[in-house]
Motif scaffolding. Sequence first.
Motif, short mmCIF file in Angstrom:
data_model
loop_
_atom_site.label_atom_id
_atom_site.label_comp_id
_atom_site.label_asym_id
_atom_site.label_seq_id
_atom_site.Cartn_x
_atom_site.Cartn_y
_atom_site.Cartn_z
N ILE B 180 8.80 -16.42 -11.46
CA ILE B 180 8.01 -17.11 -10.44
C ILE B 180 6.70 -17.61 -11.04
CG2 ILE B 180 6.73 -16.74 -8.30
CD1 ILE B 180 8.99 -14.80 -7.51
N LYS B 203 8.34 -24.32 -1.74
CA LYS B 203 8.57 -22.89 -1.58
C LYS B 203 7.67 -22.09 -2.52
CE LYS B 203 12.29 -20.04 -2.74
NZ LYS B 203 13.72 -20.01 -3.09
N LEU B 207 4.66 -19.49 -1.57
CA LEU B 207 4.71 -18.12 -2.05
C LEU B 207 3.37 -17.74 -2.70
CD1 LEU B 207 6.77 -15.86 -2.24
CD2 LEU B 207 7.35 -16.65 -4.54
N SER B 210 0.72 -17.29 -0.01
CA SER B 210 0.89 -16.08 0.79
C SER B 210 0.56 -14.82 -0.02
CB SER B 210 2.31 -15.97 1.31
OG SER B 210 2.58 -17.04 2.14
N ILE B 211 0.95 -14.81 -1.28
CA ILE B 211 0.63 -13.64 -2.10
C ILE B 211 -0.88 -13.52 -2.25
CG2 ILE B 211 0.78 -12.71 -4.45
CD1 ILE B 211 3.67 -13.73 -4.52
#
Lengths: 238, 334
Positions: B180, B203, B207, B210-211
């Motif tokens: 990632i 996406k 991610l 949000s992390i």
Amino acid sequence: MSTLLTIDNVHSFYGKIEALKGISLEVRQGEIVALLGSNGAGKSTTLKTISGLVRPGKGDILLNGKSIVGLPPHQIVEAGIIHVPEGRRIFAGLTVRENLELGGFTQKKKKDVIAAGIEQAFSMFPRLKERSTQLGGTLSGGEQQMLAICRGLMARPKLLMLDEPSMGLAPIIVQEIMHIIREINKQGTTILLIEQNAKAALRLAHRGYVLETGRIVMENTAEVLRGDQSIVKAYLGA
Amino acid sequence: MNPLGKKLSIILSLVVACCLPFLTNNYWLDVATLALFYIVLAQGLNVVVGFAGLLDLGYAAFFAVGAYTTGILMTVYQWSFWLTLPVSMAIAAVVGVIIGAPTLRLRSDYLAIVTLGFGEIIRILAINLDITGSASGIYGIPRPSIGSYMLAGQMDFYYLILIIAILAVLAVKRLGSSRIGRAWMYIREDEDAAEAMGINRIKMKLLAYSIGAVIGSLGGSVFAVKMSAIAPLSFSFTQSIMILLAVVLGGLGSIPGVVLGAVLVIALPELLRSVEDWRYLIFGVALVAMMLFRPQGLWPARYDTGKDSAHEADTLRTEGSDRDVQLDSEKCNA
Ligand SMILES: Nc1ncnc2c1ncn2[C@@H]1O[C@H](COP(=O)(O)OP(=O)(O)O)[C@@H](O)[C@H]1O
Ligand SMILES: [Mg+2]
């Protein structure tokens, strides 16, 4: 030969500029198809439209009979089309190996598939193997192009689209690249090739299309195109 | 730096960090605690800005989400501190997706504006809602305890946030070198090429965002119990900017760099306290000078595509043989 890719009356726009004015072409399984034309004719736009980076305003694109228009680029990659963009676009700050690993991104966690792909790349281009821990940015232009092609192959595409792979390279390197493209094709990958160097492309391709200001003005077998005086004049620099 | 030197410097800084409470007075221990908070926050923002290349100007909002969630759950509902952590992280993740989903499709300068607005909205909500205690905030947040031991002293909190900071650093480091993390880097370096390689751009950005939000909220939760009182003032735009500063100063995407940046952002103004009124001016001038002479940060990440690599590419392009070919192909096209 069955048809792999069909482009049907595609129009593409950059804002209000119509870069593709109704293009239709097809690529059959196992072929090398050359897309020729002068600067600004719309060759790159055609590839970008196929790979989903540009969404066509009108028309349809079919892969094995299924429409791929409107899919996001990553799904088009997963469907089996890889676009090696103009200018190679390898990652200068990553090593050769890491660049290759990027190409296998859609293989998710299948480590063996990625490892096999890297091995294959290295056997095809031993020079990349020697430089596997070197940063991409330190490679010569030809090596960068080889890396870009190998990176594209990592995703095991059905169709490999190459945008001007010979750009800015010495004639001897161009020959080498062309030879490799033929090899890749012989091993079963269908290829859509953009070239300014029409002479080299038509020696390689089975068929060709000529693009002019967003329209296809000619299509034929490579043999016929090679013998066509107007093409020779316009694009072969003779 | 060679691997041995790297290991030694990590061990050395860990030893210093562990012994610090015994080496300094309360004042400096407080500064060090704040620096540790900044390490957590800056590493969280590092995922967003450094790894994924998304400019977030409202990061303090997630700090606030964590702090207020913990504050409210502990004072109004008498929850245990530890139980509030997963809740505040989950809320932050959801808020991150809600803000990110529509905006991450936009170009990055729009994202900066949206996040800036979002930061202000959260702060203004905190000032105006009853449940957040309006402008005076929430006070009397109970001390957390482990078994029968209550964390109350300055030193307890120092070690609590030290552990969280270490965990944050480890987590972010792992993320950075994962599949990632690679995808983020590709997107940051060349979005189109990354997409052409099959990376789901939206996406992956979501991610990262949000992390970052989750890590920020974790910092906020701990901040709430450490201070035992929180107020909107702690979550201002300036706070967002200072966290961003720590990331940029240290080196975007660089884990040790961002740790260094966080420490400097907190420590420098304190060190300059003797010159009182001048300190922020000196601090500011130092920053401008830094950006001029070392824009990649004090301790840049390995994957830096700054001046050096651009220079390399240039020399490559003008290499003798390539130049000949260009002329050659120009002739062909003429
Ligand atoms: N990003 C863009 N924005 C606006 N116009 C573009 C863009 N890219 C290409 N064009 C225009 O679209 C036309 C086709 O370009 P392109 O497909 O790159 O041509 P080719 O690859 O054949 O040289 C040109 O007129 C070009 O100026
Ligand atoms: Mg082009």
